[in-house]
Design a protein around this motif. Structure first.
Motif, PDB file in Angstrom:
ATOM      1  N   GLN A  16      41.461 -38.892  40.419  1.00 28.57           N
ATOM      2  CA  GLN A  16      41.129 -38.220  41.677  1.00 28.57           C
ATOM      3  C   GLN A  16      42.300 -38.204  42.665  1.00 28.57           C
ATOM      4  OE1 GLN A  16      38.500 -36.414  42.048  1.00 28.57           O
ATOM      5  NE2 GLN A  16      39.027 -35.812  44.121  1.00 28.57           N
ATOM      6  N   GLU A  75      39.809 -16.101  45.253  1.00 31.56           N
ATOM      7  CA  GLU A  75      40.024 -16.943  46.438  1.00 31.56           C
ATOM      8  C   GLU A  75      38.770 -17.738  46.805  1.00 31.56           C
ATOM      9  OE1 GLU A  75      42.697 -18.372  49.381  1.00 31.56           O
ATOM     10  OE2 GLU A  75      43.099 -17.081  47.676  1.00 31.56           O
ATOM     11  N   GLN A  79      39.051 -21.855  46.947  1.00 30.24           N
ATOM     12  CA  GLN A  79      39.158 -22.423  48.301  1.00 30.24           C
ATOM     13  C   GLN A  79      38.913 -23.925  48.368  1.00 30.24           C
ATOM     14  OE1 GLN A  79      39.528 -21.300  51.660  1.00 30.24           O
ATOM     15  NE2 GLN A  79      40.166 -19.225  51.164  1.00 30.24           N
ATOM     16  N   PRO A  80      37.827 -24.468  47.776  1.00 28.76           N
ATOM     17  CA  PRO A  80      37.603 -25.917  47.902  1.00 28.76           C
ATOM     18  C   PRO A  80      38.755 -26.758  47.340  1.00 28.76           C
ATOM     19  CG  PRO A  80      35.610 -24.830  47.142  1.00 28.76           C
ATOM     20  CD  PRO A  80      36.707 -23.800  47.107  1.00 28.76           C
ATOM     21  N   GLU A  81      39.279 -26.378  46.182  1.00 25.94           N
ATOM     22  CA  GLU A  81      40.396 -27.142  45.605  1.00 25.94           C
ATOM     23  C   GLU A  81      41.652 -26.986  46.453  1.00 25.94           C
ATOM     24  OE1 GLU A  81      42.468 -29.690  43.031  1.00 25.94           O
ATOM     25  OE2 GLU A  81      40.348 -29.402  43.391  1.00 25.94           O
ATOM     26  N   GLN A  83      41.771 -26.490  49.685  1.00 31.49           N
ATOM     27  CA  GLN A  83      41.605 -27.303  50.890  1.00 31.49           C
ATOM     28  C   GLN A  83      41.870 -28.771  50.586  1.00 31.49           C
ATOM     29  OE1 GLN A  83      37.840 -26.288  52.691  1.00 31.49           O
ATOM     30  NE2 GLN A  83      38.716 -24.465  53.635  1.00 31.49           N
ATOM     31  N   ASN A  84      41.475 -29.222  49.418  1.00 32.80           N
ATOM     32  CA  ASN A  84      41.766 -30.593  49.005  1.00 32.80           C
ATOM     33  C   ASN A  84      43.269 -30.784  48.794  1.00 32.80           C
ATOM     34  OD1 ASN A  84      41.119 -33.286  48.093  1.00 32.80           O
ATOM     35  ND2 ASN A  84      41.530 -32.542  46.036  1.00 32.80           N
ATOM     36  N   ARG A 131      43.324 -17.511  54.902  1.00 33.69           N
ATOM     37  CA  ARG A 131      43.364 -18.966  55.059  1.00 33.69           C
ATOM     38  C   ARG A 131      43.616 -19.406  56.492  1.00 33.69           C
ATOM     39  NH1 ARG A 131      47.083 -20.259  49.715  1.00 33.69           N
ATOM     40  NH2 ARG A 131      45.689 -19.260  48.242  1.00 33.69           N
ATOM     41  N   PHE A 134      42.972 -23.385  57.334  1.00 33.55           N
ATOM     42  CA  PHE A 134      43.617 -24.470  56.590  1.00 33.55           C
ATOM     43  C   PHE A 134      44.585 -25.204  57.526  1.00 33.55           C
ATOM     44  CE2 PHE A 134      43.264 -23.325  51.849  1.00 33.55           C
ATOM     45  CZ  PHE A 134      41.952 -22.935  52.009  1.00 33.55           C
TER      46      PHE A 134
END
Length: 137
Positions: A16, A75, A79-81, A83-84, A131, A134
């Motif tokens: 992780q 997109e 997006q979630p990945e 943002q991580n 984005r 972000f």
């Protein structure tokens, strides 16, 4: 940003908090491994000594400015990945001389400006609009 080349990162998530990327200069039979990038979470980055932290870069700008794109992933799904990843840090094993050669091959002139018509390079302005929320780091 005045210098930009297209690279292809093949990412392996080891856990992780740690990713490893093989970075190639093309996405075809003529591609060359030009770099290995290691990516750690902000949690791991904060544990590094200050002198070690200087060798790492935030991915926040690359993602917010649309320098990092995933052309094969819609997109909305990516997006979630992204943002991580914007909260993560990377370090590379490539030297300056290698980048100078690669820049020349990819249309980056002596003034460090892109002088080409690569579709992916030209599309980054359009993606930046998608984005706005972000973090820039």
């Amino acid at each position: 940003m005045t210098r930009q080349i297209e690279t292809h990162h093949y990412v392996t998530r080891l856990n992780q908090d740690f990713l490893q990327c093989a970075v190639y200069d093309f996405d075809d039979s003529h591609d060359r491994l030009i770099n290995v990038e290691y990516i750690v979470s902000d949690k791991i980055f904060e544990l590094l000594f200050p002198d070690e932290q200087k060798l790492w870069h935030s991915h926040a700008y690359e993602i917010k400015a649309s320098i990092w794109v995933n052309p094969q992933i819609p997109e909305m799904i990516g997006q979630p990945e992204l943002q991580n990843l914007a909260k993560n840090y990377g370090t590379s094993t490539c030297g300056l001389m290698v980048w100078e050669v690669i820049c020349a091959e990819h249309g980056i002139d002596a003034t460090r400006r892109y002088q080409g018509d690569n579709e992916l390079q030209l599309k980054t302005r359009q993606i930046r609009v998608l984005r706005p929320d972000f973090p820039m780091g």
